[in-house]
Design a protein around this motif. Structure first.
Motif, PDB file in Angstrom:
ATOM      1  N   LEU A 261       0.827  -1.209   0.000  1.00  7.66           N
ATOM      2  CA  LEU A 261       0.000   0.000   0.000  1.00  7.66           C
ATOM      3  C   LEU A 261       0.862   1.260   0.000  1.00  7.66           C
ATOM      4  CD1 LEU A 261      -2.577  -1.132   2.701  1.00  7.66           C
ATOM      5  CD2 LEU A 261      -3.064  -0.849   0.257  1.00  7.66           C
ATOM      6  N   SER A 262       0.382   2.313  -0.642  1.00  8.43           N
ATOM      7  CA  SER A 262       1.098   3.586  -0.608  1.00  8.43           C
ATOM      8  C   SER A 262       0.942   4.211   0.768  1.00  8.43           C
ATOM      9  CB  SER A 262       0.544   4.532  -1.678  1.00  8.43           C
ATOM     10  OG  SER A 262      -0.801   4.883  -1.401  1.00  8.43           O
ATOM     11  N   GLY A 263       1.993   4.858   1.231  1.00 11.07           N
ATOM     12  CA  GLY A 263       1.964   5.451   2.560  1.00 11.07           C
ATOM     13  C   GLY A 263       2.824   4.711   3.560  1.00 11.07           C
ATOM     14  N   ILE A 264       3.518   3.643   3.103  1.00  8.24           N
ATOM     15  CA  ILE A 264       4.423   2.884   3.967  1.00  8.24           C
ATOM     16  C   ILE A 264       5.841   3.100   3.458  1.00  8.24           C
ATOM     17  CG2 ILE A 264       5.001   0.622   4.916  1.00  8.24           C
ATOM     18  CD1 ILE A 264       2.147  -0.281   4.174  1.00  8.24           C
ATOM     19  N   ASP A 293      -0.511  16.880   8.646  1.00  5.66           N
ATOM     20  CA  ASP A 293      -1.931  16.544   8.783  1.00  5.66           C
ATOM     21  C   ASP A 293      -2.197  15.036   8.650  1.00  5.66           C
ATOM     22  OD1 ASP A 293      -2.556  19.248   9.094  1.00  5.66           O
ATOM     23  OD2 ASP A 293      -2.738  19.552   6.935  1.00  5.66           O
ATOM     24  N   LYS A 294      -1.196  14.211   8.947  1.00  6.72           N
ATOM     25  CA  LYS A 294      -1.369  12.767   8.839  1.00  6.72           C
ATOM     26  C   LYS A 294      -1.290  12.104  10.213  1.00  6.72           C
ATOM     27  CE  LYS A 294       0.442  12.422   4.116  1.00  6.72           C
ATOM     28  NZ  LYS A 294       1.501  11.861   3.252  1.00  6.72           N
ATOM     29  N   ASP A 295      -1.967  10.961  10.306  1.00  4.93           N
ATOM     30  CA  ASP A 295      -1.816  10.101  11.475  1.00  4.93           C
ATOM     31  C   ASP A 295      -0.624   9.184  11.205  1.00  4.93           C
ATOM     32  OD1 ASP A 295      -4.117  10.973  13.011  1.00  4.93           O
ATOM     33  OD2 ASP A 295      -5.349   9.987  11.491  1.00  4.93           O
ATOM     34  N   VAL A 296       0.447   9.421  11.920  1.00  4.36           N
ATOM     35  CA  VAL A 296       1.717   8.737  11.674  1.00  4.36           C
ATOM     36  C   VAL A 296       1.931   7.636  12.697  1.00  4.36           C
ATOM     37  CG1 VAL A 296       4.222   9.003  11.473  1.00  4.36           C
ATOM     38  CG2 VAL A 296       2.702  10.875  10.758  1.00  4.36           C
ATOM     39  N   ILE A 297       2.304   6.457  12.220  1.00 13.93           N
ATOM     40  CA  ILE A 297       2.708   5.372  13.110  1.00 13.93           C
ATOM     41  C   ILE A 297       4.132   4.988  12.765  1.00 13.93           C
ATOM     42  CG2 ILE A 297       2.374   2.946  13.704  1.00 13.93           C
ATOM     43  CD1 ILE A 297      -0.603   3.374  13.536  1.00 13.93           C
ATOM     44  N   LEU A 414       0.265   7.287   7.269  1.00 16.84           N
ATOM     45  CA  LEU A 414       1.708   7.251   7.029  1.00 16.84           C
ATOM     46  C   LEU A 414       2.328   6.323   8.069  1.00 16.84           C
ATOM     47  CD1 LEU A 414       4.294   8.232   5.623  1.00 16.84           C
ATOM     48  CD2 LEU A 414       4.358  10.163   7.222  1.00 16.84           C
ATOM     49  N   VAL A 415       3.004   5.270   7.590  1.00 18.11           N
ATOM     50  CA  VAL A 415       3.710   4.334   8.460  1.00 18.11           C
ATOM     51  C   VAL A 415       5.188   4.373   8.106  1.00 18.11           C
ATOM     52  CG1 VAL A 415       4.119   1.883   8.945  1.00 18.11           C
ATOM     53  CG2 VAL A 415       1.795   2.770   8.975  1.00 18.11           C
ATOM     54  N   LEU A 416       6.024   4.495   9.129  1.00 13.74           N
ATOM     55  CA  LEU A 416       7.468   4.557   8.951  1.00 13.74           C
ATOM     56  C   LEU A 416       8.097   3.342   9.623  1.00 13.74           C
ATOM     57  CD1 LEU A 416       7.840   8.353   9.753  1.00 13.74           C
ATOM     58  CD2 LEU A 416       7.731   7.279   7.493  1.00 13.74           C
TER      59      LEU A 416
END
Length: 494
Positions: A261-264, A293-297, A414-416
């Protein structure tokens, strides 16, 4: 020993830092330099302990580190600071550490964990004293280029310009060799430049030292990837010896459903792009992964994960959460983590304090393992599922045991991934026919650093595995000594 009763008279005083809510509005360093008189008192806390474990850098099997890996002469420069002999303190500091301005900022200070005062009190503020000594040295103009008086004519290529590469280059240059450092990025510094946010280690600090190294005769070739732009055969023809200081840059992945998925993103991709855009355009070019403005994990409980928190907050993230697969640490040493080992205890890093100030809570959640990434019909990340796990040690290995009925869904766009590294990149090593260990690190004995190719040496994370900046500097210095011995038959380098 400056003041025999200093450790009884004075309490530990750490440097003040700017308020979290103020400092998150910019990318500037936020530590406030301690007044000189206060630093003298802190130096006076260093006691005549007989055996200074703080400077005896070593490791014990199955345990944490003890003391300073570069063997800093800590009691000596603590006393000199107490007596106001700052220039002499700087000379002592540079005897063992090429770059105290780096370690004085980003080292977790294993020396302080092994401080004798720490048996029953808080340790001496070794790290802040180191920082103050070197910064006073730059301010007073005491730190100047010192090129070697004679050249040997021997040429050495150093591949990688992180802490190990820079330390190797600096030492080999002192020995009189002609050193060229190859860096595939557009700026030298490696991890120091693009792996650590500017708020912790500003690029101006890195560039200040690299400018000195250039003035001392070291050549830096940036935007050159060895193995692609320059072949191993070309290096062999031009140079008498090679030092590999390429780091452990292969990131460990989280191989779960929905990973595409996009966002990882990998944490280092996030951090590198951020710093590059910041330095190039103050983020005006938008060539970075924005957390605004993102929920970041952030998945991963270590320093790299904390750096992702620091960066995300400054982007303007809506929320930031950090997953740690391990349980929360205790606030006091466990019975199997005695002094003088580095204290493996609960602490709040600057990133966590900033998150508490901005979002009203500690960003960390413990004992969580990612089970699935969740997306929408557009292939975009919208959340992830976790399970709680208990960790046990079985036959020397950590085993995760899922807790029943513990599945939880978290919102995230957004996941890092900050779960460590698996070793050095292999393309160049295969081209150079360099042997690797079962852990995929370069096979070069600690203390000798020589690979199966006699003229090729390895230092830092690519040989050791993911570790600290101070260990990279230590290995870079020692690899330079062994390389010098190979070239000249003997070496006077420390």
């Amino acid at each position: 020993m400056g003041k025999p009763t200093g450790f009884m008279e004075y309490k530990r005083e750490a440097p003040r830092k700017k308020d979290p809510m103020a400092r998150v509005k910019n990318w500037q360093e936020f530590q406030i330099v301690m007044p000189e008189q206060q630093l003298k008192r802190q130096g006076a806390r260093c006691m005549d302990c007989g055996i200074p474990f703080c400077q005896a850098g070593t490791t014990m099997p199955g345990s944490n580190e003890i003391g300073c890996p570069v063997y800093n002469l800590i009691p000596e420069w603590n006393e000199l600071v107490y007596r106001g002999k700052w220039k002499e303190a700087l000379d002592r500091l540079h005897k063992t550490n090429n770059f105290p301005e780096f370690t004085g900022r980003v080292c977790p200070a294993p020396c302080e964990g092994s401080c004798t005062v720490a048996i029953s009190d808080e340790p001496v503020t070794i790290k802040s004293i180191e920082y103050s000594i070197v910064e006073k040295g730059f301010k007073e103009g005491w730190i100047k280029p010192n090129p070697p008086k004679e050249r040997t004519g021997k040429k050495v290529a150093v591949i990688g310009s992180g802490p190990a590469g820079l330390a190797s280059a600096a030492q080999l240059n002192k020995a009189g060799h002609l050193v060229t450092v190859f860096e595939r990025e557009d700026r030298p510094g490696g991890l120091l430049t693009y792996g650590i946010p500017d708020v912790k280690l500003a690029y101006t600090i890195v560039d200040r030292r690299i400018t000195l190294l250039k003035e001392e005769g070291i050549v830096f070739r940036t935007n050159v990837e060895v193995g692609v732009d320059v072949t191993a055969e070309e290096l062999d023809r031009e140079f008498d010896a090679i030092i590999l200081a390429t780091g452990a840059t292969m990131p460990r992945d989280v191989d779960q459903e929905g990973r595409e998925l996009s966002g990882i993103h990998y944490a280092m991709d996030f951090l590198t792009a951020n710093t590059k855009s910041l330095l190039n355009s103050n983020h005006q070019d938008a060539n970075y992964i924005s957390a605004k403005d993102k929920d970041v994990i952030v998945i991963g409980g270590g320093d790299t994960g904390a750096d992702c928190i620091t960066t995300s907050i400054r982007h303007g993230a809506r929320s930031v959460t950090q997953f740690d697969i391990n349980e929360q640490k205790q606030t006091i040493r466990h019975i199997d983590n005695p002094w003088p080992l580095f204290p493996n205890i609960y602490s709040e890093e600057d990133a966590h304090k900033e998150a508490k100030a901005v979002y009203g809570r500690d960003p960390r959640s413990y004992k969580l393992q990612t089970a699935k990434f969740v997306g929408n019909e557009k292939g975009e990340l919208v959340g992830l599922k976790t399970i709680e796990v208990n960790t046990t040690l079985e036959d020397g290995k950590k085993v995760r045991h899922p807790v029943s009925d513990s599945t939880k869904l978290w919102e995230a766009d957004l996941v890092l991934l900050a779960v460590g590294f698996t070793g050095p990149e292999r393309q160049l090593l295969e081209q150079m026919n360099i042997n690797q260990t079962k852990r995929q690190t370069i096979d070069a004995e600690y203390g000798r650093y020589q690979t199966n190719q006699a003229h090729v040496f390895a230092a830092g994370d690519n040989r050791r595995g993911q570790s600290l900046v101070v260990w990279a500097i230590h290995e870079g210095r020692e690899a330079a000594r062994e390389c010098d011995r190979f070239l000249m038959g003997s070496s006077q380098l420390p």
